[in-house]
Structures are given as C-alpha cells and as structure tokens.
Design a protein around this motif. Sequence first.
Motif, PDB file in Angstrom:
ATOM      1  N   ASP A 144       0.817  -1.220   0.000  1.00  0.00           N
ATOM      2  CA  ASP A 144       0.000   0.000   0.000  1.00  0.00           C
ATOM      3  C   ASP A 144       0.848   1.266   0.000  1.00  0.00           C
ATOM      4  N   ASP A 145       1.994   1.222   0.666  1.00  0.00           N
ATOM      5  CA  ASP A 145       2.867   2.403   0.735  1.00  0.00           C
ATOM      6  C   ASP A 145       3.840   2.456  -0.447  1.00  0.00           C
ATOM      7  N   LEU A 146       3.582   1.651  -1.496  1.00  0.00           N
ATOM      8  CA  LEU A 146       4.359   1.583  -2.736  1.00  0.00           C
ATOM      9  C   LEU A 146       5.761   1.012  -2.545  1.00  0.00           C
ATOM     10  N   GLN A 147       5.961   0.311  -1.440  1.00  0.00           N
ATOM     11  CA  GLN A 147       7.214  -0.431  -1.273  1.00  0.00           C
ATOM     12  C   GLN A 147       7.098  -1.698  -2.111  1.00  0.00           C
ATOM     13  N   VAL A 148       8.202  -2.061  -2.782  1.00  0.00           N
ATOM     14  CA  VAL A 148       8.167  -3.244  -3.647  1.00  0.00           C
ATOM     15  C   VAL A 148       9.115  -4.298  -3.096  1.00  0.00           C
ATOM     16  N   GLU A 149       8.713  -5.552  -3.283  1.00  0.00           N
ATOM     17  CA  GLU A 149       9.568  -6.660  -2.907  1.00  0.00           C
ATOM     18  C   GLU A 149       9.345  -7.803  -3.887  1.00  0.00           C
ATOM     19  N   ARG A 150      10.322  -8.682  -3.945  1.00  0.00           N
ATOM     20  CA  ARG A 150      10.227  -9.842  -4.827  1.00  0.00           C
ATOM     21  C   ARG A 150       9.410 -10.910  -4.123  1.00  0.00           C
ATOM     22  N   LYS A 151       8.485 -11.507  -4.862  1.00  0.00           N
ATOM     23  CA  LYS A 151       7.712 -12.620  -4.315  1.00  0.00           C
ATOM     24  C   LYS A 151       8.643 -13.818  -4.230  1.00  0.00           C
ATOM     25  N   LYS A 152       8.634 -14.482  -3.104  1.00  0.00           N
ATOM     26  CA  LYS A 152       9.527 -15.629  -2.890  1.00  0.00           C
ATOM     27  C   LYS A 152       9.172 -16.767  -3.836  1.00  0.00           C
ATOM     28  N   LEU A 153      10.200 -17.476  -4.298  1.00  0.00           N
ATOM     29  CA  LEU A 153       9.989 -18.621  -5.166  1.00  0.00           C
ATOM     30  C   LEU A 153       9.384 -19.753  -4.364  1.00  0.00           C
ATOM     31  N   GLN A 154       8.504 -20.498  -5.002  1.00  0.00           N
ATOM     32  CA  GLN A 154       7.914 -21.640  -4.324  1.00  0.00           C
ATOM     33  C   GLN A 154       8.906 -22.779  -4.357  1.00  0.00           C
ATOM     34  N   ARG A 155       8.928 -23.540  -3.305  1.00  0.00           N
ATOM     35  CA  ARG A 155       9.898 -24.622  -3.194  1.00  0.00           C
ATOM     36  C   ARG A 155       9.277 -25.936  -3.619  1.00  0.00           C
ATOM     37  N   GLY A 156      10.125 -26.809  -4.113  1.00  0.00           N
ATOM     38  CA  GLY A 156       9.704 -28.162  -4.423  1.00  0.00           C
ATOM     39  C   GLY A 156       9.097 -28.308  -5.803  1.00  0.00           C
TER      40      GLY A 156
END
Length: 133
Positions: A72-84
């Motif tokens: 909401d505050d326009l901070q961006v992050e990478r979505k974690k990769l799914q494992r397995g």
Amino acid sequence: MREGRCYEQHDFQVLLLQEFNRRRPRSPEETEKLQKEYLRLLNEVPRMWEEFIEKHKNIYERFGYIDVIVHDDLQVERKKLQRGRPKEEKSKAHRITVRLDDELYELLQRYCQTRKLSESEAIRNLIKELRWK
C-alpha cells in the motif's frame, strides 16, 4: 497490496500505478497533492526498476521475469519462489520395492535399453499390459 509478474519496466510501472490509483482523495488539496505525487512517481519508476532488477539480477536473468509484490505504501519486494516440485495431477503415491536375481535384472535392463525407458516406466508399462491379458 498487489502482485504481478514483470517482464520489463512497463509491467513494473503498471503494477505501481494500479496500486497508487487505489488512493482516493477526500479534498481538493489532497487531489492536488496526489497529482504531484503521481507525476513524481512516473519520474521515479525507471530508477526504481533499475535498482530492483540490480538487486534481484540472478532471478531476472534466470527466468526473464520477476514476480513483484507492491504494498500500500508503494514499497516493492520480490515474491519468494515456491519450493519443491509442482504437484502432478495423478500422483504416484504407491511405492513398491522388488528384489530381482541377476537373470531377471539383466532381462529388465535389456527391455529398458531397447525401448529407451527408465526401469520405473518399463515396470509400469508391463503392469498395464496385464490388464489386457
């Protein structure tokens, strides 16, 4: 919060602006403030994209895209990769262990080599043939 897959800067920009557009002004002053912030954000997107890609360069080079979460505050992050491994539609839940003497093992190996199959595939095929007998 919004999630999306970004192949290039344009995708990143669209994702950020969609999240930004969820903000609703309550007064004319707030509208003016949001308009200025919107223009500033448009100018900042290329720099933000470059920094984001530089930080997650290995993932972007490996896949050609990066999954992004915009808060909401326009901070961006990478979505974690799914494992397995991904789940199969028809999982092979039953495991059978079989002991074979040298003669049967050689026979199985020749069968696998002639048909270019793994041992597991060959045994599955042979069991399926039992249905028709």
